[in-house]
Design a protein around this motif. Sequence first.
Motif, PDB file in Angstrom:
ATOM      1  N   LEU A 178       0.821  -1.220   0.000  1.00  0.00           N
ATOM      2  CA  LEU A 178       0.000   0.000   0.000  1.00  0.00           C
ATOM      3  C   LEU A 178       0.851   1.264   0.000  1.00  0.00           C
ATOM      4  CD1 LEU A 178      -2.716   1.460   0.090  1.00  0.00           C
ATOM      5  CD2 LEU A 178      -2.709   1.160   2.598  1.00  0.00           C
ATOM      6  N   PRO A 179       1.959   1.323   0.754  1.00  0.00           N
ATOM      7  CA  PRO A 179       2.771   2.551   0.706  1.00  0.00           C
ATOM      8  C   PRO A 179       3.290   2.882  -0.696  1.00  0.00           C
ATOM      9  CG  PRO A 179       3.362   1.241   2.619  1.00  0.00           C
ATOM     10  CD  PRO A 179       2.440   0.396   1.789  1.00  0.00           C
ATOM     11  N   TYR A 180       3.450   1.861  -1.541  1.00  0.00           N
ATOM     12  CA  TYR A 180       3.952   2.131  -2.894  1.00  0.00           C
ATOM     13  C   TYR A 180       2.837   2.632  -3.812  1.00  0.00           C
ATOM     14  CZ  TYR A 180       8.175  -0.031  -1.221  1.00  0.00           C
ATOM     15  OH  TYR A 180       9.319  -0.305  -0.501  1.00  0.00           O
ATOM     16  N   PHE A 181       1.625   2.139  -3.614  1.00  0.00           N
ATOM     17  CA  PHE A 181       0.491   2.751  -4.313  1.00  0.00           C
ATOM     18  C   PHE A 181       0.382   4.229  -3.924  1.00  0.00           C
ATOM     19  CE2 PHE A 181      -1.440  -1.621  -4.789  1.00  0.00           C
ATOM     20  CZ  PHE A 181      -1.575  -1.573  -6.161  1.00  0.00           C
ATOM     21  N   LEU A 182       0.501   4.484  -2.612  1.00  0.00           N
ATOM     22  CA  LEU A 182       0.357   5.855  -2.132  1.00  0.00           C
ATOM     23  C   LEU A 182       1.492   6.735  -2.648  1.00  0.00           C
ATOM     24  CD1 LEU A 182      -0.749   5.176   1.561  1.00  0.00           C
ATOM     25  CD2 LEU A 182      -2.183   5.848  -0.367  1.00  0.00           C
ATOM     26  N   ARG A 183       2.704   6.199  -2.678  1.00  0.00           N
ATOM     27  CA  ARG A 183       3.836   7.013  -3.106  1.00  0.00           C
ATOM     28  C   ARG A 183       3.689   7.477  -4.546  1.00  0.00           C
ATOM     29  NH1 ARG A 183       9.870   4.823  -2.140  1.00  0.00           N
ATOM     30  NH2 ARG A 183       9.653   3.808  -4.166  1.00  0.00           N
ATOM     31  N   SER A 184       3.029   6.685  -5.348  1.00  0.00           N
ATOM     32  CA  SER A 184       2.886   7.055  -6.764  1.00  0.00           C
ATOM     33  C   SER A 184       1.752   8.040  -6.998  1.00  0.00           C
ATOM     34  CB  SER A 184       2.633   5.799  -7.610  1.00  0.00           C
ATOM     35  OG  SER A 184       1.331   5.286  -7.382  1.00  0.00           O
ATOM     36  N   GLU A 185       0.831   8.174  -6.039  1.00  0.00           N
ATOM     37  CA  GLU A 185      -0.450   8.836  -6.295  1.00  0.00           C
ATOM     38  C   GLU A 185      -0.489  10.300  -5.874  1.00  0.00           C
ATOM     39  OE1 GLU A 185      -5.103   7.733  -5.370  1.00  0.00           O
ATOM     40  OE2 GLU A 185      -3.681   7.732  -3.711  1.00  0.00           O
ATOM     41  N   ASN A 186      -1.095  11.110  -6.725  1.00  0.00           N
ATOM     42  CA  ASN A 186      -1.458  12.485  -6.390  1.00  0.00           C
ATOM     43  C   ASN A 186      -2.959  12.591  -6.600  1.00  0.00           C
ATOM     44  OD1 ASN A 186      -1.821  15.192  -6.038  1.00  0.00           O
ATOM     45  ND2 ASN A 186      -0.322  15.840  -7.566  1.00  0.00           N
ATOM     46  N   ALA A 187      -3.708  12.263  -5.556  1.00  0.00           N
ATOM     47  CA  ALA A 187      -5.165  12.150  -5.670  1.00  0.00           C
ATOM     48  C   ALA A 187      -5.841  13.495  -5.501  1.00  0.00           C
ATOM     49  CB  ALA A 187      -5.697  11.158  -4.640  1.00  0.00           C
ATOM     50  N   GLN A 188      -6.732  13.802  -6.417  1.00  0.00           N
ATOM     51  CA  GLN A 188      -7.604  14.970  -6.323  1.00  0.00           C
ATOM     52  C   GLN A 188      -9.036  14.445  -6.410  1.00  0.00           C
ATOM     53  OE1 GLN A 188      -6.151  17.876  -5.646  1.00  0.00           O
ATOM     54  NE2 GLN A 188      -4.144  16.865  -5.838  1.00  0.00           N
ATOM     55  N   LEU A 189      -9.475  13.812  -5.327  1.00  0.00           N
ATOM     56  CA  LEU A 189     -10.760  13.125  -5.289  1.00  0.00           C
ATOM     57  C   LEU A 189     -11.647  13.797  -4.246  1.00  0.00           C
ATOM     58  CD1 LEU A 189      -9.272   9.508  -5.333  1.00  0.00           C
ATOM     59  CD2 LEU A 189     -10.463  10.610  -7.238  1.00  0.00           C
ATOM     60  N   GLN A 190     -12.654  14.518  -4.727  1.00  0.00           N
ATOM     61  CA  GLN A 190     -13.525  15.267  -3.838  1.00  0.00           C
ATOM     62  C   GLN A 190     -14.210  14.308  -2.866  1.00  0.00           C
ATOM     63  OE1 GLN A 190     -13.496  15.654  -7.231  1.00  0.00           O
ATOM     64  NE2 GLN A 190     -12.234  17.494  -7.100  1.00  0.00           N
ATOM     65  N   GLY A 191     -14.128  14.658  -1.570  1.00  0.00           N
ATOM     66  CA  GLY A 191     -14.735  13.832  -0.545  1.00  0.00           C
ATOM     67  C   GLY A 191     -13.780  12.838   0.078  1.00  0.00           C
ATOM     68  N   LEU A 192     -12.625  12.628  -0.554  1.00  0.00           N
ATOM     69  CA  LEU A 192     -11.653  11.656  -0.027  1.00  0.00           C
ATOM     70  C   LEU A 192     -10.349  12.348   0.375  1.00  0.00           C
ATOM     71  CD1 LEU A 192     -12.175   8.755  -2.606  1.00  0.00           C
ATOM     72  CD2 LEU A 192     -13.152   8.965  -0.307  1.00  0.00           C
ATOM     73  N   GLU A 193     -10.423  13.638   0.616  1.00  0.00           N
ATOM     74  CA  GLU A 193      -9.210  14.405   0.932  1.00  0.00           C
ATOM     75  C   GLU A 193      -8.500  13.881   2.174  1.00  0.00           C
ATOM     76  OE1 GLU A 193     -11.954  17.034  -1.423  1.00  0.00           O
ATOM     77  OE2 GLU A 193     -12.177  15.675   0.295  1.00  0.00           O
ATOM     78  N   ASN A 194      -9.238  13.349   3.137  1.00  0.00           N
ATOM     79  CA  ASN A 194      -8.635  12.893   4.395  1.00  0.00           C
ATOM     80  C   ASN A 194      -8.550  11.383   4.498  1.00  0.00           C
ATOM     81  OD1 ASN A 194      -8.393  15.589   5.397  1.00  0.00           O
ATOM     82  ND2 ASN A 194     -10.591  15.560   5.847  1.00  0.00           N
ATOM     83  N   SER A 195      -8.770  10.699   3.400  1.00  0.00           N
ATOM     84  CA  SER A 195      -8.728   9.240   3.423  1.00  0.00           C
ATOM     85  C   SER A 195      -7.294   8.742   3.586  1.00  0.00           C
ATOM     86  CB  SER A 195      -9.308   8.677   2.123  1.00  0.00           C
ATOM     87  OG  SER A 195      -9.027   7.287   2.023  1.00  0.00           O
ATOM     88  N   PRO A 196      -7.068   7.779   4.481  1.00  0.00           N
ATOM     89  CA  PRO A 196      -5.718   7.215   4.624  1.00  0.00           C
ATOM     90  C   PRO A 196      -5.314   6.348   3.432  1.00  0.00           C
ATOM     91  CG  PRO A 196      -7.275   6.003   5.989  1.00  0.00           C
ATOM     92  CD  PRO A 196      -8.024   7.187   5.442  1.00  0.00           C
ATOM     93  N   TYR A 197      -6.259   6.104   2.543  1.00  0.00           N
ATOM     94  CA  TYR A 197      -5.983   5.263   1.382  1.00  0.00           C
ATOM     95  C   TYR A 197      -5.565   6.075   0.154  1.00  0.00           C
ATOM     96  CZ  TYR A 197      -8.142   1.596   4.154  1.00  0.00           C
ATOM     97  OH  TYR A 197      -8.428   0.700   5.158  1.00  0.00           O
ATOM     98  N   LEU A 228     -26.309  -2.152  -3.644  1.00  0.00           N
ATOM     99  CA  LEU A 228     -24.866  -1.892  -3.622  1.00  0.00           C
ATOM    100  C   LEU A 228     -24.587  -0.602  -2.855  1.00  0.00           C
ATOM    101  CD1 LEU A 228     -23.802  -2.697  -7.304  1.00  0.00           C
ATOM    102  CD2 LEU A 228     -23.418  -4.103  -5.279  1.00  0.00           C
ATOM    103  N   PRO A 229     -23.621  -0.598  -1.961  1.00  0.00           N
ATOM    104  CA  PRO A 229     -23.270   0.648  -1.274  1.00  0.00           C
ATOM    105  C   PRO A 229     -22.416   1.539  -2.167  1.00  0.00           C
ATOM    106  CG  PRO A 229     -21.829  -1.120  -0.546  1.00  0.00           C
ATOM    107  CD  PRO A 229     -22.832  -1.748  -1.481  1.00  0.00           C
ATOM    108  N   ARG A 230     -22.419   2.826  -1.904  1.00  0.00           N
ATOM    109  CA  ARG A 230     -21.429   3.727  -2.513  1.00  0.00           C
ATOM    110  C   ARG A 230     -20.080   3.423  -1.867  1.00  0.00           C
ATOM    111  NH1 ARG A 230     -23.055   8.597  -4.976  1.00  0.00           N
ATOM    112  NH2 ARG A 230     -20.814   8.946  -5.208  1.00  0.00           N
ATOM    113  N   THR A 231     -19.026   3.382  -2.655  1.00  0.00           N
ATOM    114  CA  THR A 231     -17.734   2.988  -2.114  1.00  0.00           C
ATOM    115  C   THR A 231     -16.602   3.753  -2.781  1.00  0.00           C
ATOM    116  OG1 THR A 231     -16.372   1.055  -1.562  1.00  0.00           O
ATOM    117  CG2 THR A 231     -17.280   1.121  -3.784  1.00  0.00           C
ATOM    118  N   ASP A 232     -15.475   3.791  -2.107  1.00  0.00           N
ATOM    119  CA  ASP A 232     -14.206   4.138  -2.728  1.00  0.00           C
ATOM    120  C   ASP A 232     -13.522   2.808  -2.997  1.00  0.00           C
ATOM    121  OD1 ASP A 232     -11.630   4.839  -3.444  1.00  0.00           O
ATOM    122  OD2 ASP A 232     -11.048   5.518  -1.440  1.00  0.00           O
TER     123      ASP A 232
END
Length: 626
Positions: A178-197, A228-232
């Motif tokens: 997971l840290p390597y997925f995160l290291r590559s990512e620059n997420a601009q996802l409204q509503g997920l600004e504080n997500s640890p993922y 189905l639930p809404r999900t990230d």
Amino acid sequence: MQSASQISMNQLLPLVLLLILGGSRADVNRLLLDQLNQVGLVNLLELATRPNVPRDLANYDFVVVGAGAAGCALAARLSENPQWTVALLEAGGVENIAHLTPVLAGYLQQTSSNWGYKSVPQKLSCLGMNNQECALPRGKVLGGTSSINYMIYNRGNRRDFDGWSAAGNPGWSYDEILPYFLRSENAQLQGLENSPYHNHSGPLSVEYVRFRSQLVDAFVEASVESGLPRTDYNGESQFGVSYVQATTLNGRRHSAYSAYIKPVRDLRSNLHIFTYARVTRILIDDATKSAYGVEFHYKNKPYTFKARKEVILSAGAFNSPQLLILSGIGPEDNLKAIGVPIVKELPVGRRLYDHMCHFGPTFVTNTTGQTTFTSRVTPTEVLSYLLAGNPATRLSSIGGVEALAFLKTPRSSLPKDWPDIELIMVAGSLASDEGTGLKLGANFKEEIYDRMYRELAQARQDHFTLLVMQFHPESVGRLWLRDRNSLGWPKIDPKYFAAEEDVEYLLDGIKASLRIMEMPAMQKIGARLLQRPTPGCEGHKFASDDYWRCSIRTLSYTLHHQVGTCRMGPESDPTAVVNHQLKVHGMRRLRVVDTSIIPVPPTAHTNAAAFMIGEKASDMIRSEWS
């Protein structure tokens, strides 16, 4: 006197407008793309590298073969050390405005940026393709397949990676990757600004597609109504429905090249990028089983690069195994058949997995102006997108894909949080480009388009398609070489649907999509199944189980997710080619770093995983050589 960039802009706008205003004419569309590729738009987009001319027998610390997602990430990270020299070799050229415009994704498979691979004729699938050959697109351009794909960002399921680790690959559990997925990512996802993922400081832009039709809003609402639930789906749980997350930046494709290489290429004198460099063989010292360089062709001349530390194959699920076999590393029977001396017997290419999907079902609606038709894009939208940088025009649509839903099927034996099926909601179909793009790139027969989609195109009838994809197929294919011609193509037999159960999973997915259509949100827009039987399936009652089984084998469609040809596993695993450090078993100074090492099909679109693999490999290599 005009500058080069002004000339490029003046050339560009008439060409793009030609596509928009003449979208119903196949010859005009093909001409547009040909001209875009010839023009290149070097100065306008600042995409082309200053061409490096290779010097024969040049020495580098690392030679990276292939500039796809893994190769670009790896080369960028290794070159962060100014003491190391890195050569990045790519068989193709550079991106242009066609690559960066997401709505044109369906056309890119017809260009020289695609290797153009096709399977051997299939007996149980791709019956709706010319010669029953499945089109197998792979990127041949700086950026690799990330420059021609549909830009869907889906990492996979926690259980995928925990399974890799449990199979004898330490360091590859979900918590460790997971840290390597995160290291590559620059997420601009409204509503997920504080997500640890999600991370907001990596090189690769990930964002929700800003352009949305009324059709996708209805689909998401109906999916929720169906339970189905809404999900990230890149967060805590995949199960559910979501608007699609894409590798785009302000509505433009953000490829591996754009994210990792372009920002640093002029700042690092130790990173040398070579385009149109076709690698033909790995140089290996037979006595020590050590790789020490590569041979390649550049402008029809042979060259050799030597590697002081490592040769790293990042050429993808087809080209990495091809290069290993050409270099004497592979199955004994194939090596003997083509007359290549055996350096190391390994099961290279013996396993090939892919995600196969059904292109449909398609539903018509009572809405107006919502389906993505190329010819519907207006000159105003083109100018807004190109000149004003508007990220919310129809040109920002990633080939029409707008939402994903992740489902369980009744027959599944997997845990509840491990989806079996993905529904890919596309605001269009083969009719969207009036038969001038996706039909040709996917190798669909003319009959399929004529009998199922042409009338939709002529009437510009609003409609959408749900592509149904199976995540965990049992069918296993193979790749091999027919001869030792280093510039030839490998033979690829995916053997789709060799396991009957795979068809049944897709049938369950189709039934699930039909249930979603019964929900109130879908009824509000008049969604109903397109009453056009799949050619070849007329002998079955329309929409019966046997009809759908026939349609599944006819409208077979792959989404660029081939894995397993250089499978990762311990040396005790007779199917494994590389170990958990991605080193080729029994060899020194030779690694494979791309999606060919993925052991089994993940619950993912593999582009995200390719970035992660490149990031993780860079740390393993840096740790070893520091």
